[in-house]
Design an enzyme around this catalytic site. Structure first.
Site, short mmCIF file in Angstrom:
data_model
loop_
_atom_site.label_atom_id
_atom_site.label_comp_id
_atom_site.label_asym_id
_atom_site.label_seq_id
_atom_site.Cartn_x
_atom_site.Cartn_y
_atom_site.Cartn_z
N SER A 9 0.83 -1.20 0.00
CA SER A 9 0.00 0.00 0.00
C SER A 9 0.87 1.25 0.00
O SER A 9 1.60 1.53 0.95
CB SER A 9 -0.92 -0.01 1.23
OG SER A 9 -1.69 1.16 1.24
N HIS A 33 -1.20 -1.30 -4.00
CA HIS A 33 -2.52 -0.86 -3.55
C HIS A 33 -2.48 0.66 -3.43
O HIS A 33 -1.59 1.21 -2.78
CB HIS A 33 -2.77 -1.52 -2.19
CG HIS A 33 -4.06 -1.18 -1.53
ND1 HIS A 33 -5.22 -1.91 -1.77
CD2 HIS A 33 -4.40 -0.23 -0.64
CE1 HIS A 33 -6.19 -1.39 -1.04
NE2 HIS A 33 -5.72 -0.37 -0.35
N ASP A 35 -4.59 3.97 -2.34
CA ASP A 35 -5.76 4.46 -1.60
C ASP A 35 -6.20 5.82 -2.11
O ASP A 35 -5.41 6.76 -2.12
CB ASP A 35 -5.41 4.60 -0.11
CG ASP A 35 -5.26 3.25 0.55
OD1 ASP A 35 -6.18 2.42 0.42
OD2 ASP A 35 -4.22 3.02 1.19
N MET A 37 -8.81 8.81 -1.36
CA MET A 37 -9.73 9.33 -0.33
C MET A 37 -10.13 10.75 -0.68
O MET A 37 -9.32 11.51 -1.19
CB MET A 37 -9.04 9.35 1.03
CG MET A 37 -8.41 8.04 1.42
SD MET A 37 -7.71 8.21 3.07
CE MET A 37 -6.49 6.90 3.02
N HIS A 66 -8.12 1.52 -4.54
CA HIS A 66 -9.11 1.39 -3.46
C HIS A 66 -9.82 2.73 -3.30
O HIS A 66 -9.26 3.67 -2.75
CB HIS A 66 -8.35 0.98 -2.18
CG HIS A 66 -9.23 0.83 -0.98
ND1 HIS A 66 -8.71 0.66 0.29
CD2 HIS A 66 -10.57 0.77 -0.84
CE1 HIS A 66 -9.70 0.54 1.15
NE2 HIS A 66 -10.84 0.61 0.49
N MET A 68 -12.02 5.12 -1.64
CA MET A 68 -12.72 5.46 -0.39
C MET A 68 -13.31 6.84 -0.59
O MET A 68 -12.90 7.83 0.00
CB MET A 68 -11.73 5.44 0.78
CG MET A 68 -11.36 4.03 1.18
SD MET A 68 -10.02 4.00 2.37
CE MET A 68 -8.64 4.09 1.26
N MET A 137 -11.73 -4.46 5.38
CA MET A 137 -10.96 -3.45 6.09
C MET A 137 -10.87 -3.89 7.55
O MET A 137 -11.89 -4.06 8.21
CB MET A 137 -11.68 -2.09 6.05
CG MET A 137 -11.79 -1.43 4.71
SD MET A 137 -10.29 -0.63 4.12
CE MET A 137 -9.71 0.30 5.49
N ASP A 175 -7.02 -5.47 4.65
CA ASP A 175 -6.36 -4.17 4.54
C ASP A 175 -6.33 -3.47 5.89
O ASP A 175 -7.38 -3.14 6.44
CB ASP A 175 -7.15 -3.32 3.52
CG ASP A 175 -6.49 -1.98 3.21
OD1 ASP A 175 -5.34 -1.77 3.62
OD2 ASP A 175 -7.14 -1.16 2.53
C1 DX5 Z 1 -6.36 2.67 5.23
C2 DX5 Z 1 -5.94 2.17 3.89
C3 DX5 Z 1 -4.82 1.17 3.90
C4 DX5 Z 1 -3.55 1.64 4.53
C5 DX5 Z 1 -3.02 0.51 5.35
O1 DX5 Z 1 -7.52 3.42 5.12
O2 DX5 Z 1 -7.02 1.59 3.20
O3 DX5 Z 1 -4.57 0.62 2.61
O4 DX5 Z 1 -2.55 2.01 3.61
O5 DX5 Z 1 -1.96 0.97 6.09
P1 DX5 Z 1 -1.23 0.09 7.18
O6 DX5 Z 1 -0.67 -1.12 6.50
O7 DX5 Z 1 -0.20 1.01 7.71
O8 DX5 Z 1 -2.25 -0.27 8.23
ZN ZN Z 2 -6.63 0.59 1.29
#
Ligand code: DX5
Ligand code: ZN
Length: 229
Positions: A9, A33, A35, A37, A66, A68, A137, A175
């Site tokens: 990620s 991955h 993210d 947001m 991903h 969000m 999650m 995740d």
């Molecule tokens: C959180 C994200 C994750 C994040 C995980 O909202 O969806 O993908 O990068 O981070 P770690 O591995 O640090 O928990």
């Molecule tokens: Zn994620």
């Protein structure tokens, strides 16, 4: 033996040297991955399509985006055009009203894979074989570096059991809060994909961390609970 995938990620990567961050682990990980947001669905802001475009130039590995965000439907095309190989959207999205089927159909028509993500408190409801991945999650969406709670293993196990029973070709991904210990537990309980951010990128040697993750995932697979083997 390599029975579960590592998805790195990039939220925790050092963006001032993204190329080096990726090159340091590229032959050890299975995918990246990314993210996305919007400050609404998740209380943080992160990457957009231009970032995906940049990552696409740095690796040939698959990219899972991903989403969000509110109204994910609106953003699917731009992320696919930027180079995404999989679009993962949330079950809890307001576009739920458009219909999960329509969202999936649209993603499929773009020729990429479909993931559906579930927040920690959302019960998992797998409604068909169309999706390629269920992303569980294990922490609240929004931030890296949160802790994985052991109680969460049951949810992974139940989701895997459900998919196995129906012989569906759907991956279970986890995740949040992944390290070598939780990766072992997650794979042992049925995870097919382990998404790790801080554990890899907030370390002195990303390579060694990715290697350690791989080792513990192999052990987790060997010791996978018999009922879901
Ligand atoms: C959180 C994200 C994750 C994040 C995980 O909202 O969806 O993908 O990068 O981070 P770690 O591995 O640090 O928990
Ligand atoms: Zn994620």
């Amino acid at each position: 033996m390599k029975k579960a995938k590592i998805s790195a990620s990039l939220l925790s990567a050092d963006l001032s040297k993204l190329n080096l961050e990726i090159y340091s682990i590229d032959d050890l990980v299975d995918e990246y991955h990314i993210d996305v947001m919007d400050g609404h669905f998740a209380p943080n802001l992160s990457f957009g399509p231009d970032f995906v475009k940049a990552v696409r130039k740095l690796t040939k590995k698959p990219l899972d985006v991903h989403l969000m965000v509110d109204n994910p439907m609106k953003h699917i095309d731009s992320f696919v055009d930027a180079g995404a190989d999989m679009i993962t959207f949330h079950y809890e999205t307001d576009d739920y009203l458009i219909g999960m089927g329509k969202m999936q159909e649209h993603i499929k028509s773009k020729g990429v894979k479909i993931g559906i993500a579930y927040n920690p408190i959302t019960p998992v409801y797998i409604f068909g074989e169309e999706m390629d991945r269920v992303l569980l999650m294990s922490v609240k969406p929004g931030f890296a570096g949160q802790n994985f709670k052991k109680e969460f293993l049951k949810k992974i196990y139940e989701a895997k059991k459900w998919v196995k029973k129906r012989k569906y070709n759907i991956e279970i991904a986890v995740d949040g809060g992944i390290n070598e210990k939780t990766a072992y537990q997650a794979v042992r309980n049925g995870a097919d994909v382990v998404i790790a951010g801080s554990y890899i990128f907030k370390s002195y040697s990303h390579y060694l961390k990715a290697q350690a993750l791989r080792q513990s995932m192999i052990l987790g697979y060997i010791n996978r609970k018999k009922s879901i083997k």
